[in-house]
Design a protein around this motif. Structure first.
Motif, PDB file in Angstrom:
ATOM      1  N   ALA A   1       4.320  -0.963  -1.829  1.00  0.00           N
ATOM      2  CA  ALA A   1       4.662  -2.349  -2.145  1.00  0.00           C
ATOM      3  C   ALA A   1       5.554  -2.430  -3.387  1.00  0.00           C
ATOM      4  O   ALA A   1       6.522  -3.198  -3.426  1.00  0.00           O
ATOM      5  CB  ALA A   1       3.397  -3.171  -2.354  1.00  0.00           C
TER       6      ALA A   1
ATOM      7  N   THR B   1      -3.938  -6.760  -8.029  1.00  0.00           N
ATOM      8  CA  THR B   1      -5.178  -6.140  -7.581  1.00  0.00           C
ATOM      9  C   THR B   1      -6.382  -6.699  -8.329  1.00  0.00           C
ATOM     10  O   THR B   1      -6.344  -6.871  -9.551  1.00  0.00           O
ATOM     11  CB  THR B   1      -5.136  -4.602  -7.725  1.00  0.00           C
TER      12      THR B   1
ATOM     13  N   VAL C   1       2.489  -6.665  -7.084  1.00  0.00           N
ATOM     14  CA  VAL C   1       1.177  -6.233  -6.603  1.00  0.00           C
ATOM     15  C   VAL C   1       0.112  -6.796  -7.539  1.00  0.00           C
ATOM     16  O   VAL C   1       0.153  -6.552  -8.751  1.00  0.00           O
ATOM     17  CB  VAL C   1       1.074  -4.700  -6.537  1.00  0.00           C
TER      18      VAL C   1
ATOM     19  N   ILE D   1      -0.395   0.440  -2.882  1.00  0.00           N
ATOM     20  CA  ILE D   1       0.255   0.008  -4.119  1.00  0.00           C
ATOM     21  C   ILE D   1       1.666   0.561  -4.259  1.00  0.00           C
ATOM     22  O   ILE D   1       2.631  -0.189  -4.479  1.00  0.00           O
ATOM     23  CB  ILE D   1      -0.610   0.397  -5.342  1.00  0.00           C
TER      24      ILE D   1
ATOM     25  N   THR E   1      -4.423  -7.411  -3.335  1.00  0.00           N
ATOM     26  CA  THR E   1      -5.305  -6.360  -2.867  1.00  0.00           C
ATOM     27  C   THR E   1      -6.543  -6.299  -3.757  1.00  0.00           C
ATOM     28  O   THR E   1      -6.735  -7.158  -4.625  1.00  0.00           O
ATOM     29  CB  THR E   1      -4.546  -5.015  -2.813  1.00  0.00           C
TER      30      THR E   1
END
Length: 210
Positions: free
Chosen positions: A88, A97, A95, A85, A40
């Motif tokens: 997940a 990012t 995760v 977030i 992400t």
């Protein structure tokens, strides 16, 4: 925030450092090893946060004051946390990012040229509204002039921070390195090498955290 089995990794660095490429490469490598990975970005990563992204990354350099940006970025981050977030991590995923709160600490918290330090505002809002830090933060470090040159060469609408000039990037690099010295969750990766070499170090660091 209470986590189950997930691992939260953030990538940080100045514009043009290659962090977005490295975040993608790490996600691909971990998936190839059998891990469930969510890749992400910030600002963005959820429907509401992506709408705010357009507000803060496009337009004239002086469109918003740092104070207003802090509020906008925090609002985007809260939505990202709630919608993307946390779910997940609760599913046990890794995760990854591309940017998180450390970027706000730098770009808004210490950007003001008049000497005002807004880090206290950033940290206070973060504590009240976000309340979580990554398990591992990978800082892709590169010379500020090189990073700025790379960043401005990219065509696109999201050039607002690049338009603020190389001096900002130099200040942000110094700030990121100082933050990395103070926070044990950071790992500094030399980004001034071939992408494959950088990616190998990134993967080894992530695997150690796993």
């Amino acid at each position: 925030m209470t986590r189950d089995q997930g691992l939260f990794i953030s990538f940080e660095g100045i514009d043009g450092s290659g962090k977005s490429t490295q975040a993608r490469l790490l996600a691909d490598a971990l998936r190839a090893l059998g891990h469930k990975v969510l890749l992400t970005r910030e600002p963005g990563g959820s429907t509401g946060a992506e709408e705010i992204r357009r507000l803060v990354l496009e337009g004239e350099a002086d469109r918003w004051s740092p104070e207003t940006e802090i509020l906008l970025f925090t609002a985007a981050r809260r939505d990202h946390l709630e919608k993307t977030i946390r779910p997940a991590l609760a599913r046990g995923e890794i995760v990854i990012t591309d940017r998180f709160a450390d970027s706000t600490r730098m770009y808004q918290g210490i950007r003001r040229g008049d000497g005002a330090d807004l880090r206290a505002m950033v940290d206070d809002l973060h504590a009240r509204m976000i309340g979580v830090e990554p398990d591992l933060t990978l800082l892709i470090d590169i010379d500020a002039a090189t990073g700025h040159s790379r960043a401005v060469s990219r065509a696109g609408a999201e050039q607002r921070f690049e338009d603020m000039g190389p001096a900002l990037q130099a200040r942000m690099r110094e700030g990121f390195l100082a933050l990395a010295q103070a926070e044990p969750r950071f790992a500094v990766i030399d980004g001034a090498r071939a992408p494959a070499q950088v990616a190998a170090d990134v993967l080894a660091t992530a695997q150690a955290a796993l």
